[in-house]
Design a protein around this motif. Structure first.
Motif, PDB file in Angstrom:
ATOM      1  N   ALA A 180       0.827  -1.205   0.000  1.00  0.00           N
ATOM      2  CA  ALA A 180       0.000   0.000   0.000  1.00  0.00           C
ATOM      3  C   ALA A 180       0.862   1.258   0.000  1.00  0.00           C
ATOM      4  CB  ALA A 180      -0.930  -0.011   1.210  1.00  0.00           C
ATOM      5  N   LEU A 181       1.915   1.263   0.788  1.00  0.00           N
ATOM      6  CA  LEU A 181       2.818   2.421   0.820  1.00  0.00           C
ATOM      7  C   LEU A 181       3.499   2.630  -0.534  1.00  0.00           C
ATOM      8  CD1 LEU A 181       4.444   2.079   4.345  1.00  0.00           C
ATOM      9  CD2 LEU A 181       2.851   3.846   3.555  1.00  0.00           C
ATOM     10  N   ALA A 182       3.881   1.540  -1.173  1.00  0.00           N
ATOM     11  CA  ALA A 182       4.515   1.646  -2.491  1.00  0.00           C
ATOM     12  C   ALA A 182       3.540   2.214  -3.512  1.00  0.00           C
ATOM     13  CB  ALA A 182       5.023   0.283  -2.936  1.00  0.00           C
ATOM     14  N   LEU A 183       2.292   1.761  -3.476  1.00  0.00           N
ATOM     15  CA  LEU A 183       1.286   2.266  -4.420  1.00  0.00           C
ATOM     16  C   LEU A 183       0.965   3.736  -4.191  1.00  0.00           C
ATOM     17  CD1 LEU A 183      -1.133  -0.781  -4.576  1.00  0.00           C
ATOM     18  CD2 LEU A 183       0.424   0.023  -6.366  1.00  0.00           C
ATOM     19  N   ILE A 184       1.102   4.193  -2.972  1.00  0.00           N
ATOM     20  CA  ILE A 184       0.843   5.603  -2.663  1.00  0.00           C
ATOM     21  C   ILE A 184       2.057   6.465  -3.007  1.00  0.00           C
ATOM     22  CG2 ILE A 184       0.473   7.227  -0.762  1.00  0.00           C
ATOM     23  CD1 ILE A 184      -1.185   4.981   0.580  1.00  0.00           C
ATOM     24  N   THR A 185       3.247   5.979  -2.727  1.00  0.00           N
ATOM     25  CA  THR A 185       4.466   6.774  -2.863  1.00  0.00           C
ATOM     26  C   THR A 185       4.976   6.872  -4.303  1.00  0.00           C
ATOM     27  OG1 THR A 185       5.070   6.074  -0.648  1.00  0.00           O
ATOM     28  CG2 THR A 185       6.801   7.053  -1.970  1.00  0.00           C
ATOM     29  N   LEU A 186       4.956   5.789  -5.043  1.00  0.00           N
ATOM     30  CA  LEU A 186       5.558   5.784  -6.378  1.00  0.00           C
ATOM     31  C   LEU A 186       4.941   6.798  -7.347  1.00  0.00           C
ATOM     32  CD1 LEU A 186       6.343   2.004  -6.822  1.00  0.00           C
ATOM     33  CD2 LEU A 186       7.905   3.870  -6.287  1.00  0.00           C
ATOM     34  N   PRO A 187       3.626   6.945  -7.438  1.00  0.00           N
ATOM     35  CA  PRO A 187       3.085   7.976  -8.343  1.00  0.00           C
ATOM     36  C   PRO A 187       3.510   9.399  -7.953  1.00  0.00           C
ATOM     37  CG  PRO A 187       1.382   6.408  -7.773  1.00  0.00           C
ATOM     38  CD  PRO A 187       2.559   6.110  -6.894  1.00  0.00           C
ATOM     39  N   ALA A 188       3.610   9.648  -6.656  1.00  0.00           N
ATOM     40  CA  ALA A 188       4.048  10.975  -6.200  1.00  0.00           C
ATOM     41  C   ALA A 188       5.490  11.234  -6.629  1.00  0.00           C
ATOM     42  CB  ALA A 188       3.902  11.091  -4.692  1.00  0.00           C
ATOM     43  N   LEU A 189       6.342  10.234  -6.498  1.00  0.00           N
ATOM     44  CA  LEU A 189       7.738  10.389  -6.922  1.00  0.00           C
ATOM     45  C   LEU A 189       7.837  10.581  -8.434  1.00  0.00           C
ATOM     46  CD1 LEU A 189       9.493   7.725  -4.680  1.00  0.00           C
ATOM     47  CD2 LEU A 189       9.568  10.203  -4.448  1.00  0.00           C
ATOM     48  N   ALA A 190       7.057   9.835  -9.191  1.00  0.00           N
ATOM     49  CA  ALA A 190       7.080   9.968 -10.643  1.00  0.00           C
ATOM     50  C   ALA A 190       6.608  11.356 -11.063  1.00  0.00           C
ATOM     51  CB  ALA A 190       6.201   8.896 -11.283  1.00  0.00           C
ATOM     52  N   SER A 191       5.610  11.875 -10.404  1.00  0.00           N
ATOM     53  CA  SER A 191       5.113  13.215 -10.702  1.00  0.00           C
ATOM     54  C   SER A 191       6.167  14.271 -10.377  1.00  0.00           C
ATOM     55  CB  SER A 191       3.842  13.483  -9.909  1.00  0.00           C
ATOM     56  OG  SER A 191       3.385  14.787 -10.126  1.00  0.00           O
ATOM     57  N   ALA A 192       6.870  14.103  -9.290  1.00  0.00           N
ATOM     58  CA  ALA A 192       7.907  15.056  -8.901  1.00  0.00           C
ATOM     59  C   ALA A 192       9.059  15.057  -9.899  1.00  0.00           C
ATOM     60  CB  ALA A 192       8.413  14.732  -7.504  1.00  0.00           C
ATOM     61  N   MET A 193       9.356  13.921 -10.484  1.00  0.00           N
ATOM     62  CA  MET A 193      10.448  13.831 -11.454  1.00  0.00           C
ATOM     63  C   MET A 193      10.117  14.604 -12.731  1.00  0.00           C
ATOM     64  SD  MET A 193      12.890  11.877 -10.171  1.00  0.00           S
ATOM     65  CE  MET A 193      13.758  11.217 -11.553  1.00  0.00           C
ATOM     66  N   CYS A 194       8.839  14.736 -13.057  1.00  0.00           N
ATOM     67  CA  CYS A 194       8.420  15.396 -14.292  1.00  0.00           C
ATOM     68  C   CYS A 194       8.039  16.851 -14.077  1.00  0.00           C
ATOM     69  CB  CYS A 194       7.243  14.650 -14.905  1.00  0.00           C
ATOM     70  SG  CYS A 194       7.662  12.989 -15.436  1.00  0.00           S
ATOM     71  N   ALA A 195       8.196  17.359 -12.892  1.00  0.00           N
ATOM     72  CA  ALA A 195       7.769  18.722 -12.599  1.00  0.00           C
ATOM     73  C   ALA A 195       8.638  19.767 -13.284  1.00  0.00           C
ATOM     74  CB  ALA A 195       7.761  18.949 -11.089  1.00  0.00           C
ATOM     75  N   ASP A 196       9.897  19.472 -13.528  1.00  0.00           N
ATOM     76  CA  ASP A 196      10.822  20.430 -14.130  1.00  0.00           C
ATOM     77  C   ASP A 196      10.766  20.315 -15.638  1.00  0.00           C
ATOM     78  OD1 ASP A 196      12.779  22.282 -14.558  1.00  0.00           O
ATOM     79  OD2 ASP A 196      14.435  20.966 -14.000  1.00  0.00           O
ATOM     80  N   LYS A 197      10.135  21.284 -16.298  1.00  0.00           N
ATOM     81  CA  LYS A 197       9.955  21.230 -17.753  1.00  0.00           C
ATOM     82  C   LYS A 197      11.074  21.942 -18.511  1.00  0.00           C
ATOM     83  CE  LYS A 197       5.866  19.370 -17.419  1.00  0.00           C
ATOM     84  NZ  LYS A 197       5.657  18.000 -17.631  1.00  0.00           N
ATOM     85  N   THR A 198      12.113  22.403 -17.831  1.00  0.00           N
ATOM     86  CA  THR A 198      13.154  23.178 -18.494  1.00  0.00           C
ATOM     87  C   THR A 198      14.129  22.323 -19.289  1.00  0.00           C
ATOM     88  OG1 THR A 198      14.531  23.119 -16.526  1.00  0.00           O
ATOM     89  CG2 THR A 198      13.047  25.004 -16.767  1.00  0.00           C
ATOM     90  N   HIS A 199      14.091  20.994 -19.115  1.00  0.00           N
ATOM     91  CA  HIS A 199      15.056  20.132 -19.789  1.00  0.00           C
ATOM     92  C   HIS A 199      14.478  19.427 -21.006  1.00  0.00           C
ATOM     93  CE1 HIS A 199      17.942  20.858 -16.692  1.00  0.00           C
ATOM     94  NE2 HIS A 199      17.086  20.478 -15.772  1.00  0.00           N
TER      95      HIS A 199
END
Length: 52
Positions: free
Chosen positions: A9-28
């Motif tokens: 359950a923790l993995a299912l909650i945490t992984l999408p948040a981490l993936a979203s944070a990785m894509c937040a920077d659109k400058t690259h």
């Protein structure tokens, strides 16, 4: 069994948040412009290249 369920359950909650944070920077993101033009970050468009 309860520990495995909690970890899953923790993995299912945490992984999408981490993936979203990785894509937040659109400058690259790469931008391709036609030959003779270059990307202008200020206008967010391809502009004619000026050779001096």
């Amino acid at each position: 069994m309860k520990i495995k369920t909690t970890i899953a359950a923790l993995a299912l909650i945490t992984l999408p948040a981490l993936a979203s944070a990785m894509c937040a920077d659109k400058t690259h993101q790469a931008m391709s412009c036609a030959e003779g033009t270059v990307w202008d970050a200020g206008s967010q468009a391809c502009v004619a290249q000026i050779n001096s």
